[in-house]
Write a protein that holds these residues in place. Structure first.
Motif, short mmCIF file in Angstrom:
data_model
loop_
_atom_site.label_atom_id
_atom_site.label_comp_id
_atom_site.label_asym_id
_atom_site.label_seq_id
_atom_site.Cartn_x
_atom_site.Cartn_y
_atom_site.Cartn_z
N LEU A 158 0.94 -1.19 -0.06
CA LEU A 158 -0.01 -0.11 0.13
C LEU A 158 0.73 1.39 0.09
O LEU A 158 0.51 2.35 -0.41
CB LEU A 158 -1.08 -0.06 1.15
N ILE A 159 2.07 1.15 0.26
CA ILE A 159 3.06 2.44 0.34
C ILE A 159 3.35 2.59 -1.12
O ILE A 159 4.06 1.66 -1.87
CB ILE A 159 4.10 2.05 1.12
N GLY A 160 3.13 3.86 -1.42
CA GLY A 160 3.54 4.08 -2.96
C GLY A 160 4.49 4.99 -3.15
O GLY A 160 4.79 5.35 -4.53
N SER A 161 4.72 5.86 -2.27
CA SER A 161 5.71 7.17 -2.27
C SER A 161 6.48 7.26 -1.08
O SER A 161 6.07 7.17 0.00
CB SER A 161 4.76 8.22 -2.63
N PRO A 162 7.80 7.81 -1.24
CA PRO A 162 8.61 8.11 -0.01
C PRO A 162 7.65 9.13 0.82
O PRO A 162 8.41 9.50 2.01
CB PRO A 162 9.87 8.72 -0.60
N TYR A 222 5.28 -2.26 18.64
CA TYR A 222 5.95 -3.47 18.32
C TYR A 222 7.28 -3.25 17.39
O TYR A 222 7.07 -2.36 16.37
CB TYR A 222 5.13 -4.52 17.57
N ASP A 223 8.49 -3.85 17.50
CA ASP A 223 9.53 -3.10 16.81
C ASP A 223 9.52 -3.35 15.40
O ASP A 223 10.04 -2.57 14.37
CB ASP A 223 10.83 -3.86 17.61
N SER A 224 8.86 -4.42 14.86
CA SER A 224 8.80 -4.82 13.51
C SER A 224 8.06 -3.52 12.78
O SER A 224 8.20 -3.39 11.61
CB SER A 224 8.26 -6.16 13.06
N TYR A 225 7.30 -2.70 13.36
CA TYR A 225 6.48 -1.87 12.60
C TYR A 225 7.68 -0.94 12.07
O TYR A 225 7.14 -0.22 10.78
CB TYR A 225 5.52 -1.07 13.61
N ALA A 226 8.33 -0.22 12.83
CA ALA A 226 9.33 0.74 12.26
C ALA A 226 10.23 0.17 11.27
O ALA A 226 10.62 0.73 10.37
CB ALA A 226 10.28 1.27 13.42
N ALA A 227 10.52 -1.29 11.50
CA ALA A 227 11.37 -1.73 10.35
C ALA A 227 10.73 -1.84 8.93
O ALA A 227 11.09 -1.73 7.94
CB ALA A 227 11.87 -3.25 10.75
N ALA A 228 9.43 -2.45 9.17
CA ALA A 228 8.70 -2.64 7.87
C ALA A 228 8.30 -1.17 7.17
O ALA A 228 8.31 -1.15 5.94
CB ALA A 228 7.57 -3.32 8.34
N VAL A 229 7.80 -0.16 7.94
CA VAL A 229 7.73 0.93 7.40
C VAL A 229 8.74 1.48 6.73
O VAL A 229 8.69 2.20 5.23
CB VAL A 229 7.39 2.11 8.56
N ALA A 230 10.18 1.45 7.31
CA ALA A 230 11.39 1.88 6.62
C ALA A 230 11.69 1.01 5.19
O ALA A 230 12.05 1.53 4.31
CB ALA A 230 12.63 1.72 7.46
N LEU A 231 11.53 -0.18 5.32
CA LEU A 231 11.68 -1.27 4.15
C LEU A 231 10.54 -0.73 3.17
O LEU A 231 11.21 -0.76 1.90
CB LEU A 231 11.54 -2.57 4.51
N ALA A 232 9.40 -0.36 3.57
CA ALA A 232 8.44 -0.07 2.37
C ALA A 232 8.82 1.52 1.88
O ALA A 232 8.13 2.05 0.86
CB ALA A 232 7.15 -0.01 2.97
N ARG A 253 -1.11 13.40 4.06
CA ARG A 253 0.12 12.50 3.69
C ARG A 253 -0.02 10.98 4.27
O ARG A 253 0.81 10.27 3.98
CB ARG A 253 1.29 13.02 4.14
N THR A 254 -1.09 10.98 5.22
CA THR A 254 -1.15 9.68 5.83
C THR A 254 -1.53 8.47 4.93
O THR A 254 -2.74 8.57 4.52
CB THR A 254 -1.86 9.89 7.22
N ARG A 255 -0.93 7.62 4.78
CA ARG A 255 -1.43 6.42 3.75
C ARG A 255 -2.14 5.46 4.79
O ARG A 255 -3.09 4.77 4.40
CB ARG A 255 -0.10 5.80 3.05
N ILE A 256 -1.54 5.21 6.15
CA ILE A 256 -2.01 4.12 6.66
C ILE A 256 -1.91 4.52 8.15
O ILE A 256 -1.04 5.10 8.75
CB ILE A 256 -0.87 2.74 6.69
#
Length: 399
Positions: free
Chosen positions: A120-124, A135-145, A173-176
């Motif tokens: 769902l992330i389409g733009s920087p 939960y720590d994976s949230y920040a990691a996954a957001v950065a990966l996207a 600007r909020t996508r999610i």
């Protein structure tokens, strides 16, 4: 070490694991688990049970292996599990779900979350709003996207967000808007006014709501209400859950996503190129679990609440100030009175000092906000009673 470029760098940086010199640190969970193994400490850090799940569910997995369910399942998940997830959503929450178009099975909730963000992330310039601690994976996954993380801090004593701060964080600007309820690591359950404001803001700014509800059946003194049940929410909400926490089978990694068909198609398009499929013999077993009697689900919440109460009493005797959870696996305690104003240092010393492992809450927050949660430590209650008793005896003896 060779300088290796790639998306892994922003992922590590997003998770707070990348040093200024470029070295990658292990997660605090890996570090603390290694400390437990090295010292013989009781591991109340990581959230995995030390007891097996329901006998009927384990039996169904063994039978599935014995009868040949050992090859690739369908990409969306086996039809019986898809049907069981749809039945579960209707049975507990009154949600009408098309099992063929509105559900996919994933390799746990973590893959579901990552696939959703990547899809769902389409733009920087896209932003993902999360509640902090997270939960720590949230920040990691957001950065990966490749998106930007915006945080809304949860405030003591009940870890609820300030609604004005939430409104400031959610913009066009909020996508999610990513919601974890019941919440890890704090044990909070968001009130109806918080849920309603999330839906209002998502509608106003045309954002997608993604919910992590893996502790849905471990709510104390109340019943879980998914955001998807609120007026106007279902058409923009992806609901994520899994079998691991409910049925004490965290190693099976069977999760799912439920939501509108167009959003599910988007997630499936990405998910099929991650794990493709997983857990063939565990999928029919989880279907059995989702159809267990109401007594199982109410009993699971009651047992976890009793363990949380046992843990809280022992922590208080040892000198901690306990913040009572309203759901989930974890209890947060303030160690300041015990000299633990630096919770990370306190937790790193705890295995040697007391023979117990815990996790600092600072591991779940951005570096800029770590000072807001100084002294706070997370303990896992999802262990056998005798293990909790021994851990608490050690803490009392040490402090």
């Amino acid at each position: 070490m060779r300088d290796v470029s790639g998306a892994w760098r922003r992922t590590a940086a997003g998770a707070g694991l990348l040093s200024p010199s470029g070295e990658v640190a292990p997660t605090i969970f890996a570090e603390m688990s290694a400390a437990a193994a090295r010292t013989g400490a009781i591991n109340l850090g990581q959230g995995f049970p030390d007891e097996d799940g329901p006998a009927e569910v384990l039996k169904a997995a063994r039978e599935a292996i014995a009868t040949g369910a050992n090859q690739y399942p369908p990409g969306r998940g086996i039809p019986d599990l898809l049907a069981a997830i749809a039945e579960h959503q209707q049975r507990f929450y009154g949600l009408d779900v098309d099992p063929q178009r509105e559900v996919i099975v994933t390799a746990g909730a973590t893959e579901a979350l990552t696939a959703t963000l990547l899809a769902l992330i389409g733009s920087p310039d896209d932003e993902v709003v999360v509640f902090e601690p997270y939960y720590d994976s949230y920040a990691a996954a957001v950065a990966l996207a490749g998106a930007r993380l915006r945080t809304v801090r949860l405030r003591l004593p009940d870890f609820q967000p300030d609604l004005d701060a939430l409104a400031d964080a959610v913009t066009d600007r909020t996508r999610i808007i990513l919601v974890n309820d019941p919440h890890n690591p704090t044990g909070a359950v968001f009130g109806s006014e918080v849920q309603a404001e999330i839906v209002r803001l998502a509608q106003k700014h045309d954002a997608v709501i993604v919910t992590d509800e893996v502790y849905e059946h471990l709510v104390f003194d109340d019943v879980h209400r998914p955001i998807a049940t609120l007026p106007g929410a279902a058409e923009r909400t992806l609901t994520i859950s899994s079998a691991g926490k409910t049925f004490s089978v965290t190693g099976w990694k069977i999760g799912w996503v439920h939501g509108p068909a167009d959003l599910i198609t988007a997630v499936l398009t990405v998910k099929q190129f991650l794990t493709y499929v997983n857990g063939a013999p565990f999928q029919p077993a989880v279907a059995v679990g989702l159809r267990l009697s109401d007594a199982f689900f109410t009993g699971a919440a009651r047992i976890m609440q009793e363990k949380q109460a046992l843990l809280a009493r022992g922590l208080e005797r040892a000198g901690f100030e306990v913040i009572s959870p309203r759901g989930g696996y974890f209890t947060v305690a303030d160690a300041a009175a015990l000299g633990g104003t630096d919770s990370a240092a306190f937790c790193r010393a705890l295995p040697e000092r007391a023979g117990v492992v815990a996790i600092p809450l600072s591991a779940f927050v951005s570096r800029d906000h770590a000072g807001d949660y100084t002294g706070l430590v997370r303990f896992a209650a999802c262990k056998r009673v005798d293990v909790l008793d021994e851990a608490l005896r050690r803490l009392e003896a040490a402090f």
